[in-house]
Design an enzyme around this catalytic site. Structure first.
Site, PDB file in Angstrom:
ATOM      1  N   LEU A  54       1.022  -1.264  -0.144  1.00 16.57           N
ATOM      2  CA  LEU A  54       0.005   0.012   0.090  1.00 16.57           C
ATOM      3  C   LEU A  54       0.802   1.257   0.124  1.00 16.57           C
ATOM      4  O   LEU A  54       1.931   1.214   0.524  1.00 16.57           O
ATOM      5  CB  LEU A  54      -0.996   0.074   1.225  1.00 16.57           C
ATOM      6  CG  LEU A  54      -2.076  -1.303   1.325  1.00 16.57           C
ATOM      7  CD1 LEU A  54      -2.823  -1.024   2.402  1.00 16.57           C
ATOM      8  CD2 LEU A  54      -2.729  -1.422   0.041  1.00 16.57           C
ATOM      9  N   GLY A  95      -1.728   6.435  -2.609  1.00 22.76           N
ATOM     10  CA  GLY A  95      -2.906   6.292  -3.605  1.00 22.76           C
ATOM     11  C   GLY A  95      -3.860   5.296  -2.862  1.00 22.76           C
ATOM     12  O   GLY A  95      -5.248   5.579  -3.048  1.00 22.76           O
ATOM     13  N   HIS A  96      -3.564   4.119  -2.420  1.00 21.01           N
ATOM     14  CA  HIS A  96      -4.517   3.376  -1.964  1.00 21.01           C
ATOM     15  C   HIS A  96      -5.334   3.969  -0.751  1.00 21.01           C
ATOM     16  O   HIS A  96      -6.717   3.860  -0.550  1.00 21.01           O
ATOM     17  CB  HIS A  96      -3.819   1.901  -1.340  1.00 21.01           C
ATOM     18  CG  HIS A  96      -3.086   1.144  -2.251  1.00 21.01           C
ATOM     19  ND1 HIS A  96      -1.942   1.223  -2.400  1.00 21.01           N
ATOM     20  CD2 HIS A  96      -3.802   0.410  -3.562  1.00 21.01           C
ATOM     21  CE1 HIS A  96      -1.520   0.238  -3.531  1.00 21.01           C
ATOM     22  NE2 HIS A  96      -2.321  -0.053  -4.101  1.00 21.01           N
ATOM     23  N   LYS A 146      -6.326   6.038 -11.789  1.00 20.17           N
ATOM     24  CA  LYS A 146      -5.233   5.828 -12.102  1.00 20.17           C
ATOM     25  C   LYS A 146      -5.285   4.581 -13.277  1.00 20.17           C
ATOM     26  O   LYS A 146      -4.685   4.540 -14.354  1.00 20.17           O
ATOM     27  CB  LYS A 146      -4.197   5.350 -11.055  1.00 20.17           C
ATOM     28  CG  LYS A 146      -2.903   5.238 -11.591  1.00 20.17           C
ATOM     29  CD  LYS A 146      -1.775   4.449 -10.851  1.00 20.17           C
ATOM     30  CE  LYS A 146      -0.688   4.106 -11.633  1.00 20.17           C
ATOM     31  NZ  LYS A 146      -0.492   2.619 -11.513  1.00 20.17           N
TER      32      LYS A 146
HETATM   33  P1  AMP Z   1      -3.588  -2.169  -7.019  1.00 21.67           P
HETATM   34  O1  AMP Z   1      -3.305  -2.260  -5.582  1.00 21.67           O
HETATM   35  O2  AMP Z   1      -2.693  -1.744  -7.777  1.00 21.67           O
HETATM   36  O3  AMP Z   1      -4.571  -3.247  -7.479  1.00 21.67           O
HETATM   37  O4  AMP Z   1      -4.517  -0.827  -6.947  1.00 21.67           O
HETATM   38  C1  AMP Z   1      -5.806  -1.023  -5.906  1.00 21.67           C
HETATM   39  C2  AMP Z   1      -6.681   0.386  -6.120  1.00 21.67           C
HETATM   40  O5  AMP Z   1      -5.679   1.427  -5.865  1.00 21.67           O
HETATM   41  C3  AMP Z   1      -7.022   0.228  -7.564  1.00 21.67           C
HETATM   42  O6  AMP Z   1      -8.398   0.739  -7.688  1.00 21.67           O
HETATM   43  C4  AMP Z   1      -6.018   1.266  -7.992  1.00 21.67           C
HETATM   44  O7  AMP Z   1      -6.757   2.128  -9.096  1.00 21.67           O
HETATM   45  C5  AMP Z   1      -6.052   2.329  -7.005  1.00 21.67           C
HETATM   46  N1  AMP Z   1      -4.613   2.952  -7.172  1.00 21.67           N
HETATM   47  C6  AMP Z   1      -3.403   2.633  -7.196  1.00 21.67           C
HETATM   48  N2  AMP Z   1      -2.575   3.677  -7.570  1.00 21.67           N
HETATM   49  C7  AMP Z   1      -3.351   4.610  -7.116  1.00 21.67           C
HETATM   50  C8  AMP Z   1      -2.775   6.151  -7.263  1.00 21.67           C
HETATM   51  N3  AMP Z   1      -1.716   6.430  -7.596  1.00 21.67           N
HETATM   52  N4  AMP Z   1      -3.819   7.001  -7.122  1.00 21.67           N
HETATM   53  C9  AMP Z   1      -5.173   6.659  -6.804  1.00 21.67           C
HETATM   54  N5  AMP Z   1      -5.627   5.273  -6.550  1.00 21.67           N
HETATM   55  C10 AMP Z   1      -4.596   4.498  -7.035  1.00 21.67           C
END
Ligand code: AMP
Length: 290
Positions: A44, A47-48, A160
């Site tokens: 995490l 962004g998360h 993103k």
């Molecule tokens: P992931 O763990 O990469 O599968 O991402 C989980 C969630 O976090 C997904 O909905 C992504 O779009 C969101 N996410 C990842 N990076 C960012 C970021 N920099 N800003 C906003 N949301 C993000």
């Protein structure tokens, strides 16, 4: 006992099965509480955590899931090396106000004999769908399951991953999943680089080059706003990425932000890019209008 007290609180409360998750969410909802789901693959970053902030605005209880979904990784992709640190993640989630961590095992998600596929056609055939065959089938499969398992009022996803968000909106609509799907803005480093768990793969030199992805999109958006043809502006962005050390470049494209069809009106247009930088495959997207 001692061991248990060393665990972050959320790990002690983590739901390991769909049944445990649903029991808790149903209990909250029966008390009239609104529940939000924020699915992640862990590792995490801010962004998360911004998804949890959005969730807190919209619900009384927040469930975060961490599941590195094997079915959305291709055979030559980074499933095995994907960063995993559940204890750190649980501590960050607890601090961010998460009420329940859903931490299913691969066996709980895909028990022996699992044989159901979920495919969203059309939307998934371009951009990342073209360069990562089968990726969005895995995403659609796991997100359908998470939404059905949780029965949350609202689920928050990051802009993103814009194409992923479009795919999720479509599958929720098509499959009559009543959870409201909300997109949250991209969180960036001060130099413009979108936060991503995969940024951890970058060497110092690559990290210095990485903001060029966002900068090249911004430059292309400005050129299109000033009247330059989209195809030419995207080609310039590609050249700029190549010069900065990116490669291969999967795509730089201008499309309609809602339909992901060819750009008709720059006012609703978006620029999308994906390119490899060293071991990392970085993606980004921005609105053309501002
Ligand atoms: P992931 O763990 O990469 O599968 O991402 C989980 C969630 O976090 C997904 O909905 C992504 O779009 C969101 N996410 C990842 N990076 C960012 C970021 N920099 N800003 C906003 N949301 C993000």
């Amino acid at each position: 006992m001692e061991r248990e007290t060393e665990q972050p609180a959320l790990l002690r409360d983590a739901a390991p099965t769909p049944q445990a998750l649903r029991r808790q969410v149903r209990q909250w909802r029966s008390q009239g509480l609104r529940v939000a789901l924020t699915p992640t693959m862990g590792a995490l970053h801010r962004g998360h955590l911004s998804l949890l902030e959005e969730a807190a605005q919209r619900a009384d209880r927040i469930v975060a899931s961490i599941f590195v979904n094997p079915t959305q990784f291709g055979p030559n992709e980074d499933f095995d090396s994907y960063p995993r640190d559940t204890a750190r993640d649980a501590a960050l989630l607890a601090e961010a106000g998460c009420d329940l961590l859903y931490l299913p095992s691969v066996a709980a998600m895909y028990p022996p004999g699992f044989s159901t596929e979920v495919r969203v056609t059309g939307l998934t055939e371009k951009l990342c769908g073209a360069s990562r065959p089968g990726h969005f089938d895995g995403v659609a499969q796991v997100v359908s399951k998470l939404l059905i398992q949780a029965e949350a009022d609202v689920a928050i996803f990051g802009q993103k991953d814009w194409q992923q968000l479009a795919v999720i909106r479509r599958l929720a609509r098509d499959l009559d999943i009543p959870t409201e799907i909300v997109g949250a803005p991209t969180v960036r480093e001060p130099d413009g680089l979108a936060l991503s768990s995969r940024n951890a793969y970058l060497t110092a030199e690559e990290r210095a080059a990485a903001p060029t992805l966002h900068a090249a999109l911004q430059e292309a958006a400005a050129a299109i706003r000033a009247g330059a043809p989209a195809a030419e502006s995207c080609a310039t962005a590609r050249d700029r990425l190549q010069a900065a050390g990116f490669g291969p470049i999967d795509y730089v494209e201008a499309l309609d932000g809602e339909t992901l069809e060819p750009l008709s009106d720059p006012a609703t247009g978006r620029l999308f890019a994906a390119a490899r930088l060293g071991k990392a495959r970085l993606i980004d997207n921005i609105s053309i209008a501002n």
